[in-house]
Design an enzyme around this catalytic site. Structure first.
Site, mmCIF file in Angstrom:
data_model
loop_
_atom_site.group_PDB
_atom_site.id
_atom_site.type_symbol
_atom_site.label_atom_id
_atom_site.label_comp_id
_atom_site.label_asym_id
_atom_site.label_seq_id
_atom_site.Cartn_x
_atom_site.Cartn_y
_atom_site.Cartn_z
ATOM 1 N N SER A 140 0.846 -1.201 0.000
ATOM 2 C CA SER A 140 0.000 0.000 0.000
ATOM 3 C C SER A 140 0.877 1.244 0.000
ATOM 4 O O SER A 140 2.016 1.213 0.497
ATOM 5 C CB SER A 140 -0.866 0.013 1.263
ATOM 6 O OG SER A 140 -1.515 1.261 1.406
ATOM 7 N N TYR A 153 -2.362 -1.590 10.292
ATOM 8 C CA TYR A 153 -2.429 -1.802 8.834
ATOM 9 C C TYR A 153 -1.139 -1.313 8.179
ATOM 10 O O TYR A 153 -0.529 -2.024 7.376
ATOM 11 C CB TYR A 153 -3.641 -1.046 8.274
ATOM 12 C CG TYR A 153 -3.803 -1.133 6.776
ATOM 13 C CD1 TYR A 153 -4.433 -2.227 6.180
ATOM 14 C CD2 TYR A 153 -3.331 -0.117 5.934
ATOM 15 C CE1 TYR A 153 -4.595 -2.306 4.806
ATOM 16 C CE2 TYR A 153 -3.480 -0.192 4.560
ATOM 17 C CZ TYR A 153 -4.111 -1.281 3.996
ATOM 18 O OH TYR A 153 -4.271 -1.352 2.632
HETATM 19 N N1 LIG Z 1 -8.598 -0.095 -2.164
HETATM 20 C C1 LIG Z 1 -7.597 0.660 -1.776
HETATM 21 O O1 LIG Z 1 -7.705 1.898 -1.734
HETATM 22 C C2 LIG Z 1 -6.280 0.024 -1.408
HETATM 23 C C3 LIG Z 1 -5.164 0.850 -1.245
HETATM 24 C C4 LIG Z 1 -3.945 0.278 -0.914
HETATM 25 C C5 LIG Z 1 -3.837 -1.100 -0.756
HETATM 26 N N2 LIG Z 1 -4.940 -1.886 -0.909
HETATM 27 C C6 LIG Z 1 -4.755 -3.325 -0.717
HETATM 28 O O2 LIG Z 1 -5.242 -4.003 -1.851
HETATM 29 C C7 LIG Z 1 -5.683 -5.309 -1.464
HETATM 30 C C8 LIG Z 1 -7.092 -5.526 -1.977
HETATM 31 O O3 LIG Z 1 -7.936 -4.559 -1.374
HETATM 32 P P1 LIG Z 1 -9.331 -4.115 -1.993
HETATM 33 O O4 LIG Z 1 -9.461 -2.677 -1.725
HETATM 34 O O5 LIG Z 1 -9.486 -4.650 -3.349
HETATM 35 O O6 LIG Z 1 -10.308 -4.870 -0.978
HETATM 36 P P2 LIG Z 1 -11.708 -5.626 -1.213
HETATM 37 O O7 LIG Z 1 -12.294 -5.717 0.154
HETATM 38 O O8 LIG Z 1 -12.476 -4.956 -2.286
HETATM 39 O O9 LIG Z 1 -11.249 -7.067 -1.689
HETATM 40 C C9 LIG Z 1 -10.476 -7.880 -0.826
HETATM 41 C C10 LIG Z 1 -10.785 -9.340 -1.069
HETATM 42 O O10 LIG Z 1 -10.004 -10.090 -0.135
HETATM 43 C C11 LIG Z 1 -10.813 -11.091 0.455
HETATM 44 N N3 LIG Z 1 -10.278 -11.451 1.774
HETATM 45 C C12 LIG Z 1 -10.363 -10.758 2.928
HETATM 46 N N4 LIG Z 1 -9.800 -11.443 3.933
HETATM 47 C C13 LIG Z 1 -9.344 -12.606 3.393
HETATM 48 C C14 LIG Z 1 -8.669 -13.729 3.917
HETATM 49 N N5 LIG Z 1 -8.367 -13.818 5.222
HETATM 50 N N6 LIG Z 1 -8.335 -14.739 3.070
HETATM 51 C C15 LIG Z 1 -8.651 -14.662 1.759
HETATM 52 N N7 LIG Z 1 -9.322 -13.648 1.215
HETATM 53 C C16 LIG Z 1 -9.646 -12.613 2.022
HETATM 54 C C17 LIG Z 1 -12.189 -10.457 0.536
HETATM 55 O O11 LIG Z 1 -13.207 -11.453 0.665
HETATM 56 C C18 LIG Z 1 -12.247 -9.680 -0.770
HETATM 57 O O12 LIG Z 1 -12.761 -10.492 -1.816
HETATM 58 C C19 LIG Z 1 -5.567 -5.373 0.051
HETATM 59 O O13 LIG Z 1 -4.363 -6.018 0.395
HETATM 60 C C20 LIG Z 1 -5.530 -3.905 0.447
HETATM 61 O O14 LIG Z 1 -4.882 -3.709 1.668
HETATM 62 C C21 LIG Z 1 -6.154 -1.357 -1.229
#
Ligand SMILES: NC(=O)c1ccc[n+]([C@@H]2O[C@H](COP(=O)([O-])OP(=O)(O)OC[C@H]3O[C@@H](n4cnc5c(N)ncnc54)[C@H](O)[C@@H]3O)[C@@H](O)[C@H]2O)c1
Length: 256
Positions: A140, A153
């Site tokens: 991130s 986080y």
């Molecule tokens: N969206 C943002 O702004 C953002 C920014 C920086 C980093 N991220 C990172 O990107 C990644 C994806 O995030 P996102 O925003 O797409 O989230 P999201 O919630 O839209 O999707 C995350 C997916 O991970 C699955 N998940 C959650 N816990 C789990 C587990 N223990 N085992 C397996 N699957 C699991 C959920 O069911 C979901 O399908 C994460 O690592 C998040 O920290 C997101």
């Protein structure tokens, strides 16, 4: 079985992971979509198949080592190889360090740090046997800049960078590349669902995030997936041990 490449995407049922799974499939890869949510994961697979791609679903909670072993085995059972792992599954809990409970620590580190380690552990033996493979870890922007009320986080996302570098050094000679992507604000299902709970539509959320970063907007999941795909692909064949921010320049806004 053909030599068509195979990718595993954890957390592939929604958001950035779902976009990654779709992108690999569009590029002709076979995809194991793994997610803790069966419903979302099956739906993501169905969408890939409707678009002519190949995908199988494996339910796994990445904080459990045996679940991670199962998604690696699912790839080997279905197609006999693992060419890329996208260690994407992550959870986000905000709150001050003073209010954080032991279970907050366990939950966030269990999924975001240990879970990434378990996912890599599961995919590495096949990659070592093939003498080739690419791992892309979703970290991130927070790992680089920090946010006031996301201490655990942020620590988890910085922690995976240490893991990424160590694995890149350890397995480079095995032909395995390990990199990390640092998304900034991205309009994933996480944010869309949270906005919907507050009565906001996707367009409302886009309007609210106007002005973000240097490009004046948040990213779409497909824009993160494009960079993840690049890092996993042959185009990045000499790139390893790197952390690539995909944040629309948000990390530079101090000079704006
Ligand atoms: N969206 C943002 O702004 C953002 C920014 C920086 C980093 N991220 C990172 O990107 C990644 C994806 O995030 P996102 O925003 O797409 O989230 P999201 O919630 O839209 O999707 C995350 C997916 O991970 C699955 N998940 C959650 N816990 C789990 C587990 N223990 N085992 C397996 N699957 C699991 C959920 O069911 C979901 O399908 C994460 O690592 C998040 O920290 C997101």
């Amino acid at each position: 079985m053909t030599n068509q490449p195979v990718a595993i995407v954890t957390g592939g049922g929604a958001g950035i992971g779902k976009a990654c799974a779709a992108r690999f499939a569009q590029e002709g890869w076979r995809v194991v979509v793994s997610d803790i949510s069966r419903e979302d994961g099956e739906r993501a697979c169905a969408l890939i198949r409707e678009n002519g791609g190949e995908a199988v679903f494996c339910r796994a909670d990445v904080s459990r080592e045996t679940d991670c072993a199962a998604f690696a085995q699912a790839a080997l059972d279905a197609w006999g190889r693992i060419d890329a792992l996208v260690a994407n599954a992550g959870v986000q809990i905000s709150g001050s360090l003073l209010d954080a409970s032991e279970s907050d620590w366990d939950k966030i580190l269990g999924v975001n740090l240990r879970g990434v380690g378990y996912s890599c552990r599961a995919a590495l033996p096949a990659m070592i046997a093939q003498h080739a493979g690419a791992i892309v870890i979703i970290s991130s922007l927070n790992a680089a800049v920090g946010v006031a009320h996301m201490p655990i986080y942020d620590a988890s996302k910085a922690g995976v960078l240490g893991l990424m570098r160590s694995l890149a050094i350890a397995y480079g000679k095995e032909g395995i590349r390990v990199n990390a992507v640092g998304p900034g604000a991205t309009l994933s299902d996480f944010h869309l669902r949270r906005a919907a709970e507050g009565g906001m539509t996707a367009d409302d959320l886009r309007a609210k995030t106007q002005g973000y970063g240097l490009l004046g907007r948040a990213a779409e999941p497909e824009e993160i997936a494009a960079v993840v795909y690049f890092l996993a692909s042959k185009d990045a064949s000499n790139v390893t041990g790197q952390f690539l921010l995909v944040d629309g320049g948000a990390s530079l806004t101090v000079g704006k």
